[in-house]
Design an enzyme around this catalytic site. Structure first.
Site, mmCIF file in Angstrom:
data_model
loop_
_atom_site.group_PDB
_atom_site.id
_atom_site.type_symbol
_atom_site.label_atom_id
_atom_site.label_comp_id
_atom_site.label_asym_id
_atom_site.label_seq_id
_atom_site.Cartn_x
_atom_site.Cartn_y
_atom_site.Cartn_z
ATOM 1 N N ASN B 183 0.821 -1.226 0.000
ATOM 2 C CA ASN B 183 0.000 0.000 0.000
ATOM 3 C C ASN B 183 0.850 1.270 0.000
ATOM 4 O O ASN B 183 0.331 2.364 0.150
ATOM 5 C CB ASN B 183 -1.027 -0.027 1.147
ATOM 6 C CG ASN B 183 -0.393 0.063 2.525
ATOM 7 O OD1 ASN B 183 0.718 0.555 2.679
ATOM 8 N ND2 ASN B 183 -1.109 -0.392 3.541
ATOM 9 N N GLU B 369 19.006 -16.596 13.085
ATOM 10 C CA GLU B 369 18.404 -16.959 14.365
ATOM 11 C C GLU B 369 16.975 -16.472 14.507
ATOM 12 O O GLU B 369 16.175 -17.093 15.219
ATOM 13 C CB GLU B 369 19.273 -16.422 15.513
ATOM 14 C CG GLU B 369 20.675 -17.047 15.589
ATOM 15 C CD GLU B 369 21.684 -16.462 14.609
ATOM 16 O OE1 GLU B 369 21.349 -15.479 13.916
ATOM 17 O OE2 GLU B 369 22.808 -16.977 14.536
#
Lengths: 622, 622
Positions: B183, B369
């Protein structure tokens, strides 16, 4: 590149240097009994070409600000960095054998204890963001300095690398050149992409980079690629170097299972002997490529008075985050070394006030907090005073960078807004409730927690003046202004703001809870109980002396109250400061996962309101 | 898609539903006085098409494990999620008006207090990793369940999104479909790429995804794209939806400055009136698309005895990380719900022992991670018991995910190895020195810190049995085994392992420092001073009772000693447990940035050795 006698000589020099680097790395790691010789071997030619042909720097003056900059993002290859500087003449080769010893600055991974290291590396995926910051600094300083960042292929799985990549191309940072050492092995096995060089190329090109695939052991190809990188305008360049882990180490080339292992002594001798047999001595013909132009020295810190805060006690309510923005704007005017970054919340942190008057020194980092921190680290390493702001909770996104900034002792200034349940309706995902734990754990971070606009202004000014990593904790709601512009604040000094002769308890607070403590003071006083109220202001360092004196003067009882989780926050800092004094400390803090709601409701519900303080005081003094 | 009468009706239904969603969102946010109506409006058609045509789910049984799954990664669009479930019939529309109230589960951002929410969102860039985990769970369960993740364009700047993207394509997760709501506006201004749809396409394709650009407000185009996504094999799909922020909200379409703002009451009425004028009532013809096949129920937790640890006290030295790997392997055999993930250090954390016998339940997450944590969150949300391991310091990379896992109350199990200065030569970048601060700050995390192999085995078994987020702190060096297999360990229980009648001080330790405390015990005893030694084992919850009793029986003096920074660690947890007891607590911890060196040298240098303990005891009892 035209083949000339000079070129042929250069190539011989660089190949010889590469062999020497390999030998040094094997010897140093074997002497240390640990380290990463195979990860050094894969980049020997890359480092040779950079240090002994491409980069312009003074090998005797590693801190010369005009030097081109090298960031070893794959920090575990530290020995090759040390070897390169030794080979360039900065220190004797023997010193390399002190690698990893407690009394040597040649640590297992590079740190800025060394004059030629800007930031500590070894936590992977951080170097490119740091490179962005250093390269943007050169742009601010109108310097022709170039920045080279050497990364491993395994580390390019870190999302932070892609944060850095997108921002580098967005800002068109063309004085930045990355090199990806694609040796196809991580620590515990092959990487995700191994030698799929075209996949790497497509990813980097899609992220807006010029990407070139080269044989990372071909000195001539590397020279050509670096020359093309230097000629590239408007975008950053990455050299995707196809390499072999353990290259040149007989018996260890391209082999899994040899990450992070030093060779046994006899093996080291054997492998070094083979490498020595190809040495030509051409290395000795090398002459340094000194920087041509001087980089302007870092701008001087301005002398003069710190501007006074504009708030009037007792008048209009102001949020501490707004005062932070106001102070940033004031700093923009008086100190050209101050720069600001924000993670697409500048209209909430009010860092937009800095942008409004110093757009060239404001960097929108978008929703990519790790790179924001990394860029701040790079800017700080080069003499800027970067203020990076976002919601306190989103700094947790960059905790590993914060940790490495602490290890690097960098002068970064972080503002975290929207702390605690007092933000209200947005709910727990937006509440900073572990930020004190996170920042104060780092032993060299200064952590300030101002309560009103005047003290938030002061905290921001103090942060700018202090040399060292600093965090300022800032709230969302508007609060009364309780201090006038003449009030003095100091790092490490608390303020007692309510006291009397019959104080029964010391209540220690900061931020929103200070106002709850003041309400509790009024309510308790009306019922005949007097308390002493302290504005802690500085969480780290903490004012142990005033805490102890005040507690003793107030019934030897302490209540702490904080809009933060119970572990690692303001209360624990106070307890720790008083822990040997036999003064009971009762902690009011958030002890469960909170919820959306109106700020006042939540402060009440989670037990840090004036009522909670009053109840606890009455329980203790009854 | 062929244009048939049925299709035309479907399109009318979906357009009508989209208008209703918009109306609901405007009303709810205006009633709350805050929220993000424009961010809901941009996705109204996407959500309508997913909830009322594409997804197979039982709207009365949101917890049915056979339902397709929707993850709202852009959590600030929460009202549209709530509205969709109300519209599907789960609860009455009126309830939507309780949005953001303290007594409503319709919080500002979604949390799993709601039966149709797997994980809390609102910190951006996490949903795709969670989707990976849920989709991998479906694969493990041989289910045909599909997973849909709706992201914002601004959030795709988060590196974690690219971590998730690379891993999804690496694992060929084709039951995953992401939707990017492009958007073009973030919170504080336009996004980096705005409507450069082709750039988005290139990036996602380069990361191995099928990428389709569609008009995000064209119901028919969306239907076609989702059908193609479902037919795609071997890779994940992303639908790049070009949208307008505030779409359908007269006067607010595609306008900067309207992020996160509710409309004023009169404006809301006006905009809703316009939207109502296009309602057709076709929505009422909708019937749910129930799941065809049953997803196997989550596997039962096995009953039976926990396997005994294999270590013999006093024999061979074993590292706690090794015992963790051994225990993981034992769990792999007895509990099919246990899965394991690792960040390319499986040969250091010993999670490779799990891989060796249950490769189908082991996911190599590579050096990324955040995605490892997010996948664990998704797996945990669907009944698995994920153990995710890496070096303790690298969990800091994922702290924001850890925070959101806590808010989500997910059953994740995290192992962090290589804690403290006792790792030695690798230096500070690899030392976990703030992990206790980080994990224990989260109030619902259990934090265990075993000292020897037997207790590390026990901690791993206890973590698997416990329901709730858990962290196990593990060391690098080999230590003596001090407990036999018959020894019982409990969460929240400490052990006094040395005591006598004349104890002068209680020394509280865990991990490597327990062995220093035992050495100090022997040394002090030889010089006539007796101390009590406690193995704390469980840092959160903490054994306040045994701490207080033991301290009182040992001279009312406590020394804590830990291989962790001073703030927020074991010492602070002990101080907090004793803070109202008037028992002095002296803390030995790491108080500065450490250095490379031999483990023994560093323990000495940074003041946590047996000598440091002995010196402190002598100082206190003299």
């Amino acid at each position: 590149m035209v083949t000339t006698a000079a070129n042929i000589n250069l190539i011989k020099i660089l190949e010889d240097k590469a062999a020497r680097l390999r030998i040094d790395c094997i010897r140093a790691t074997t002497a240390a009994g640990s380290g990463h010789p195979t990860s050094c071997a894969s980049v020997a030619e890359i480092v040779s070409v950079l240090f002994f042909s491409v980069m312009r720097y003074d090998p005797k003056q590693p801190r010369n600000p005009a030097n081109d900059v090298f960031v070893l993002s794959k920090g575990h290859a530290a020995p090759v960095l040390y070897s390169a500087w030794s080979e360039a003449g900065l220190f004797p080769r023997d010193h390399l054998l002190t690698l990893r010893q407690a009394n040597s600055d040649l640590e297992g991974h590079p740190t800025p204890r060394l004059p030629y290291v800007d930031v500590a590396t070894g936590s992977l995926g951080q170097g490119l963001s740091v490179g962005n910051g250093i390269a943007l600094n050169a742009r601010l300083e109108k310097s022709d300095q170039r920045v080279y960042v050497l990364m491993g292929d395994g580390e390019s799985a870190e999302g932070s690398v892609w944060e850095a990549a997108q921002v580098a191309s967005y800002y068109g940072i063309d004085n930045l050149c990355a090199i990806l050492d694609v040796n196809r092995f991580g620590q515990s096995g092959p990487t995700m992409l191994q030698h799929q060089m075209e996949v790497f190329r497509r990813r980097w090109e899609a992220f807006g980079w010029r990407a070139m695939i080269v044989n990372g052991h071909d000195v001539s190809a590397l020279l050509k690629a670096f020359a093309e990188a230097e000629d590239t305008r408007g975008k950053p360049t990455i050299i995707l170097a196809e390499t072999l882990k353990g290259k040149g180490m007989d018996g260890y080339e391209d082999k899994d299972g040899w990450h992070g292992k030093a060779l046994p002594k006899e093996e080291a001798k054997r492998v070094v002997r083979i490498l020595e047999s190809v040495l030509t001595g051409e290395s000795d013909h090398w002459t340094p490529n000194l920087p041509q132009r001087r980089n302007p020295s870092p701008r001087p810190v301005p002398v003069g008075t710190t501007p006074r805060s504009p708030y009037i006690a007792g008048e209009k309510e102001v949020a501490t985050r707004k005062a932070f923005g106001d102070a940033l704007q004031a700093l923009a005017k008086i100190n050209p070394r101050v720069v600001a970054l924000d993670g697409d919340v500048k209209n909430s942190t009010y860092s937009e006030e800095f942008l409004a008057i110093a757009p060239e020194r404001f960097f929108e980092a978008y929703i990519a907090e790790q790179n924001m921190l990394g860029m701040s680290m790079g800017l700080a390493a080069r003499g800027k005073i970067p203020f990076a702001s976002t919601f306190a909770c989103f700094h947790s996104r960059a905790y590993d960078f914060i940790r490495m900034a602490a290890i690097s002792r960098l002068n970064v200034k972080l503002g975290g807004t929207h702390v605690g349940v007092s933000i209200g309706e947005d709910g727990p995902s937006q509440m900073g409730l572990e930020d004190i734990a996170m920042f104060a754990a780092e032993p060299n971070f200064t952590v300030l927690y101002p309560s009103d606009a005047t003290s938030a202004w002061a905290a921001t000014m103090l942060a700018a003046e202090l040399i060292g990593p600093t965090y300022i904790r800032l709230g969302r709601p508007n609060n009364p202004v309780i201090y006038g512009p003449e009030e003095k604040f100091e790092i490490g000094r608390a303020k007692v703001i309510r006291q009397g002769k019959n104080d029964r308890v010391l209540v220690v607070a900061a931020g929103i809870t200070l106002f709850e403590a003041l309400k509790a003071y009024d309510e308790l006083k009306a019922s005949g109980i007097e308390i002493r109220v302290m504005d802690l202001f500085s969480i780290q360092p903490i004012d142990s002396e005033t805490l102890a004196t005040s507690a003793r003067a107030a019934g030897n009882l302490v209540i702490t109250v904080e809009d933060h989780y119970a572990h690692g926050g303001l209360g624990d800092a106070v307890q720790s400061a008083l822990s040997t004094q036999s003064i009971p400390v009762y902690k009011l803090a958030i002890t469960e996962i909170p919820h959306s709601g109106k700020p006042g409701e939540l402060i009440e519900k989670f037990g840090i309101s004036s009522k909670a303080i009053g109840d606890k005081v009455r329980e203790l003094v009854k």
